[in-house]
Design a protein around this motif. Structure first.
Motif, PDB file in Angstrom:
ATOM      1  N   GLN A  27       7.404   2.485   0.735  1.00 26.87           N
ATOM      2  CA  GLN A  27       8.487   1.656   1.274  1.00 26.87           C
ATOM      3  C   GLN A  27       8.161   0.167   1.217  1.00 26.87           C
ATOM      4  O   GLN A  27       9.051  -0.652   1.030  1.00 26.87           O
ATOM      5  CB  GLN A  27       8.782   2.049   2.721  1.00 26.87           C
ATOM      6  CG  GLN A  27       9.793   3.169   2.870  1.00 26.87           C
ATOM      7  CD  GLN A  27       9.227   4.533   2.514  1.00 26.87           C
ATOM      8  OE1 GLN A  27       8.248   4.956   3.098  1.00 26.87           O
ATOM      9  NE2 GLN A  27       9.846   5.197   1.557  1.00 26.87           N
ATOM     10  N   PHE A  28       6.899  -0.220   1.400  1.00 27.10           N
ATOM     11  CA  PHE A  28       6.536  -1.638   1.442  1.00 27.10           C
ATOM     12  C   PHE A  28       5.748  -2.080   0.215  1.00 27.10           C
ATOM     13  O   PHE A  28       5.228  -3.182   0.188  1.00 27.10           O
ATOM     14  CB  PHE A  28       5.744  -1.943   2.717  1.00 27.10           C
ATOM     15  CG  PHE A  28       6.571  -1.891   3.966  1.00 27.10           C
ATOM     16  CD1 PHE A  28       7.927  -1.660   3.920  1.00 27.10           C
ATOM     17  CD2 PHE A  28       5.990  -2.089   5.199  1.00 27.10           C
ATOM     18  CE1 PHE A  28       8.695  -1.618   5.061  1.00 27.10           C
ATOM     19  CE2 PHE A  28       6.739  -2.054   6.356  1.00 27.10           C
ATOM     20  CZ  PHE A  28       8.106  -1.808   6.293  1.00 27.10           C
ATOM     21  N   ARG A  29       5.620  -1.223  -0.798  1.00 27.30           N
ATOM     22  CA  ARG A  29       4.997  -1.574  -2.077  1.00 27.30           C
ATOM     23  C   ARG A  29       3.553  -2.058  -1.934  1.00 27.30           C
ATOM     24  O   ARG A  29       3.126  -2.981  -2.652  1.00 27.30           O
ATOM     25  CB  ARG A  29       5.820  -2.648  -2.786  1.00 27.30           C
ATOM     26  CG  ARG A  29       7.266  -2.273  -3.025  1.00 27.30           C
ATOM     27  CD  ARG A  29       7.386  -1.014  -3.832  1.00 27.30           C
ATOM     28  NE  ARG A  29       8.794  -0.626  -4.035  1.00 27.30           N
ATOM     29  CZ  ARG A  29       9.161   0.554  -4.494  1.00 27.30           C
ATOM     30  NH1 ARG A  29       8.238   1.463  -4.785  1.00 27.30           N
ATOM     31  NH2 ARG A  29      10.433   0.849  -4.650  1.00 27.30           N
ATOM     32  N   LEU A  30       2.814  -1.476  -1.009  1.00 26.23           N
ATOM     33  CA  LEU A  30       1.385  -1.794  -0.902  1.00 26.23           C
ATOM     34  C   LEU A  30       0.676  -1.217  -2.123  1.00 26.23           C
ATOM     35  O   LEU A  30       0.862  -0.038  -2.452  1.00 26.23           O
ATOM     36  CB  LEU A  30       0.813  -1.176   0.375  1.00 26.23           C
ATOM     37  CG  LEU A  30      -0.695  -1.388   0.602  1.00 26.23           C
ATOM     38  CD1 LEU A  30      -0.998  -2.851   0.887  1.00 26.23           C
ATOM     39  CD2 LEU A  30      -1.190  -0.519   1.766  1.00 26.23           C
ATOM     40  N   PRO A  31      -0.137  -2.018  -2.863  1.00 30.59           N
ATOM     41  CA  PRO A  31      -0.832  -1.494  -4.053  1.00 30.59           C
ATOM     42  C   PRO A  31      -1.664  -0.266  -3.717  1.00 30.59           C
ATOM     43  O   PRO A  31      -2.379  -0.245  -2.703  1.00 30.59           O
ATOM     44  CB  PRO A  31      -1.719  -2.674  -4.466  1.00 30.59           C
ATOM     45  CG  PRO A  31      -1.033  -3.882  -3.941  1.00 30.59           C
ATOM     46  CD  PRO A  31      -0.394  -3.447  -2.646  1.00 30.59           C
ATOM     47  N   PRO A  32      -1.581   0.792  -4.561  1.00 26.90           N
ATOM     48  CA  PRO A  32      -2.287   2.056  -4.250  1.00 26.90           C
ATOM     49  C   PRO A  32      -3.794   1.892  -4.077  1.00 26.90           C
ATOM     50  O   PRO A  32      -4.405   2.601  -3.273  1.00 26.90           O
ATOM     51  CB  PRO A  32      -1.954   2.944  -5.458  1.00 26.90           C
ATOM     52  CG  PRO A  32      -0.708   2.390  -6.012  1.00 26.90           C
ATOM     53  CD  PRO A  32      -0.760   0.924  -5.771  1.00 26.90           C
ATOM     54  N   GLN A  33      -4.403   0.964  -4.840  1.00 30.44           N
ATOM     55  CA  GLN A  33      -5.862   0.850  -4.725  1.00 30.44           C
ATOM     56  C   GLN A  33      -6.294   0.436  -3.318  1.00 30.44           C
ATOM     57  O   GLN A  33      -7.323   0.864  -2.829  1.00 30.44           O
ATOM     58  CB  GLN A  33      -6.425  -0.124  -5.762  1.00 30.44           C
ATOM     59  CG  GLN A  33      -5.909  -1.531  -5.693  1.00 30.44           C
ATOM     60  CD  GLN A  33      -4.739  -1.745  -6.614  1.00 30.44           C
ATOM     61  OE1 GLN A  33      -3.926  -0.853  -6.773  1.00 30.44           O
ATOM     62  NE2 GLN A  33      -4.660  -2.933  -7.203  1.00 30.44           N
ATOM     63  N   TYR A  34      -5.459  -0.403  -2.649  1.00 29.80           N
ATOM     64  CA  TYR A  34      -5.798  -0.800  -1.280  1.00 29.80           C
ATOM     65  C   TYR A  34      -5.518   0.332  -0.297  1.00 29.80           C
ATOM     66  O   TYR A  34      -6.302   0.611   0.620  1.00 29.80           O
ATOM     67  CB  TYR A  34      -5.018  -2.055  -0.890  1.00 29.80           C
ATOM     68  CG  TYR A  34      -5.296  -3.234  -1.772  1.00 29.80           C
ATOM     69  CD1 TYR A  34      -6.593  -3.710  -1.945  1.00 29.80           C
ATOM     70  CD2 TYR A  34      -4.272  -3.875  -2.460  1.00 29.80           C
ATOM     71  CE1 TYR A  34      -6.856  -4.781  -2.780  1.00 29.80           C
ATOM     72  CE2 TYR A  34      -4.531  -4.950  -3.291  1.00 29.80           C
ATOM     73  CZ  TYR A  34      -5.824  -5.399  -3.445  1.00 29.80           C
ATOM     74  OH  TYR A  34      -6.080  -6.455  -4.276  1.00 29.80           O
ATOM     75  N   ALA A  35      -4.359   0.980  -0.470  1.00 33.17           N
ATOM     76  CA  ALA A  35      -3.990   2.051   0.457  1.00 33.17           C
ATOM     77  C   ALA A  35      -4.987   3.207   0.391  1.00 33.17           C
ATOM     78  O   ALA A  35      -5.461   3.709   1.422  1.00 33.17           O
ATOM     79  CB  ALA A  35      -2.580   2.551   0.141  1.00 33.17           C
ATOM     80  N   TYR A  36      -5.327   3.626  -0.839  1.00 36.88           N
ATOM     81  CA  TYR A  36      -6.259   4.748  -0.966  1.00 36.88           C
ATOM     82  C   TYR A  36      -7.666   4.367  -0.525  1.00 36.88           C
ATOM     83  O   TYR A  36      -8.446   5.226  -0.102  1.00 36.88           O
ATOM     84  CB  TYR A  36      -6.256   5.273  -2.398  1.00 36.88           C
ATOM     85  CG  TYR A  36      -5.082   6.165  -2.704  1.00 36.88           C
ATOM     86  CD1 TYR A  36      -5.033   7.456  -2.193  1.00 36.88           C
ATOM     87  CD2 TYR A  36      -4.019   5.723  -3.470  1.00 36.88           C
ATOM     88  CE1 TYR A  36      -3.958   8.280  -2.449  1.00 36.88           C
ATOM     89  CE2 TYR A  36      -2.934   6.533  -3.731  1.00 36.88           C
ATOM     90  CZ  TYR A  36      -2.900   7.811  -3.218  1.00 36.88           C
ATOM     91  OH  TYR A  36      -1.822   8.625  -3.471  1.00 36.88           O
ATOM     92  N   SER A  37      -8.002   3.077  -0.620  1.00 36.52           N
ATOM     93  CA  SER A  37      -9.305   2.636  -0.105  1.00 36.52           C
ATOM     94  C   SER A  37      -9.367   2.819   1.403  1.00 36.52           C
ATOM     95  O   SER A  37     -10.375   3.278   1.958  1.00 36.52           O
ATOM     96  CB  SER A  37      -9.531   1.168  -0.469  1.00 36.52           C
ATOM     97  OG  SER A  37      -9.568   0.994  -1.852  1.00 36.52           O
ATOM     98  N   PHE A  38      -8.257   2.446   2.098  1.00 42.86           N
ATOM     99  CA  PHE A  38      -8.216   2.652   3.551  1.00 42.86           C
ATOM    100  C   PHE A  38      -8.282   4.138   3.892  1.00 42.86           C
ATOM    101  O   PHE A  38      -8.959   4.548   4.835  1.00 42.86           O
ATOM    102  CB  PHE A  38      -6.948   2.032   4.126  1.00 42.86           C
ATOM    103  CG  PHE A  38      -7.031   0.551   4.308  1.00 42.86           C
ATOM    104  CD1 PHE A  38      -7.888  -0.004   5.262  1.00 42.86           C
ATOM    105  CD2 PHE A  38      -6.272  -0.308   3.535  1.00 42.86           C
ATOM    106  CE1 PHE A  38      -7.983  -1.367   5.424  1.00 42.86           C
ATOM    107  CE2 PHE A  38      -6.356  -1.687   3.692  1.00 42.86           C
ATOM    108  CZ  PHE A  38      -7.212  -2.217   4.640  1.00 42.86           C
ATOM    109  N   ILE A  39      -7.533   4.961   3.129  1.00 38.84           N
ATOM    110  CA  ILE A  39      -7.543   6.403   3.387  1.00 38.84           C
ATOM    111  C   ILE A  39      -8.947   6.982   3.194  1.00 38.84           C
ATOM    112  O   ILE A  39      -9.432   7.791   3.992  1.00 38.84           O
ATOM    113  CB  ILE A  39      -6.526   7.109   2.466  1.00 38.84           C
ATOM    114  CG1 ILE A  39      -5.105   6.689   2.827  1.00 38.84           C
ATOM    115  CG2 ILE A  39      -6.667   8.625   2.571  1.00 38.84           C
ATOM    116  CD1 ILE A  39      -4.048   7.198   1.867  1.00 38.84           C
TER     117      ILE A  39
END
Length: 259
Positions: A139-151
């Motif tokens: 929904q907010f277009r956060l780049p996947p590399q950052y999101a998956y790093s947090f996950i």
């Protein structure tokens, strides 16, 4: 992790996590910028009711989680009361000066702290971190590399805890005795910090290699295992939170405790 498992899921759990984060940030900004004590007090009351009624957790557990924020309220409010500026002095002793202005400013600061705590707890207890990052990507277009790093970092927490327990058991088997006082603290840090840091770096390197192998750095469109969307419930959530803030404001105007 079991501490964050709700007894039952409420409608707050089904709101889009990214949108809920945005609304809660706006509510935090309102609490931060407000300078009226009555409004701050009623915000705290409304957010506490929201947490108790719709978090899906037992009252006993919620009260246990609120306890640290009560201590934070006491420390921030008392500090501002004793050392804040003011003209109408009520009581003074040495560096301590309690004035009418510092007293109410301390209460205002304490209520803001509690409002922050209640909103933060409500969000944490009604939101799954994995779905939050998936919603931020979709929904907010956060780049996947950052999101998956947090996950990945969240997934590492149990592994780090297991490493800590393994290290503790290994030292106990070896018969390590700790010194007392500051030397004992330093000894524990030297025995635990370096091995845990080395393990974490090795684990992070393996995750980084795996993410590069999956081409997370390419920035192209991806498919997702969890699909998050906006729902009609998000509209009702917006109206509900708007009603909450309006009720708090109306009570501050109609039933002021300080004026």
């Amino acid at each position: 992790m079991n501490l964050l498992m709700p007894n039952k899921e409420t409608w707050l759990h089904r709101v889009n996590p990214a949108y809920k984060l945005l609304v809660f940030i706006l509510l935090l900004l309102i609490a931060l910028l407000n300078q009226n004590f009555d409004f701050a007090l009623y915000q705290f009351i409304m957010y506490t009711l929201l947490l108790l009624l719709f978090s899906g957790h037992s009252i006993k557990k919620v009260l246990l989680l609120i306890a640290p924020f009560i201590m934070l309220f006491i420390s921030t409010a008392s500090t501002m009361m004793m050392f804040g500026k003011g003209v109408n002095i009520w009581w003074s002793w040495g560096l301590i000066r309690i004035s009418e202005e510092s007293f109410y400013h301390g209460l205002l600061l304490g209520c803001k702290t509690l409002s922050f705590g209640m909103l933060g707890l409500t969000f944490a207890l009604t939101t799954k971190p994995i779905l939050l990052f998936y919603a931020l990507m979709q929904q907010f277009r956060l780049p996947p590399q950052y999101a998956y790093s947090f996950i990945a970092s969240l997934r590492m927490l149990p592994a780090i805890w297991d490493d800590l327990r393994t290290r503790s058991h290994a030292l106990k088997v070896r018969g390590v005795r700790y010194k007392r006082g500051i030397k004992g603290v330093y000894q524990r840090l030297s025995l635990y910090a370096l091995p845990l840091l080395a393990d974490s770096i090795r684990r992070a390197q393996r995750v980084a290699i795996a993410m590069e192998a999956k081409r997370f750095q390419m920035g192209q469109a991806r498919t997702y295992y969890y699909i998050t969307r906006y729902h009609r419930l998000d509209v009702w959530f917006t109206l509900f939170m708007l009603a909450v803030i309006l009720i708090a404001y109306g009570l501050a105007r109609r039933v002021p405790l300080v004026g």
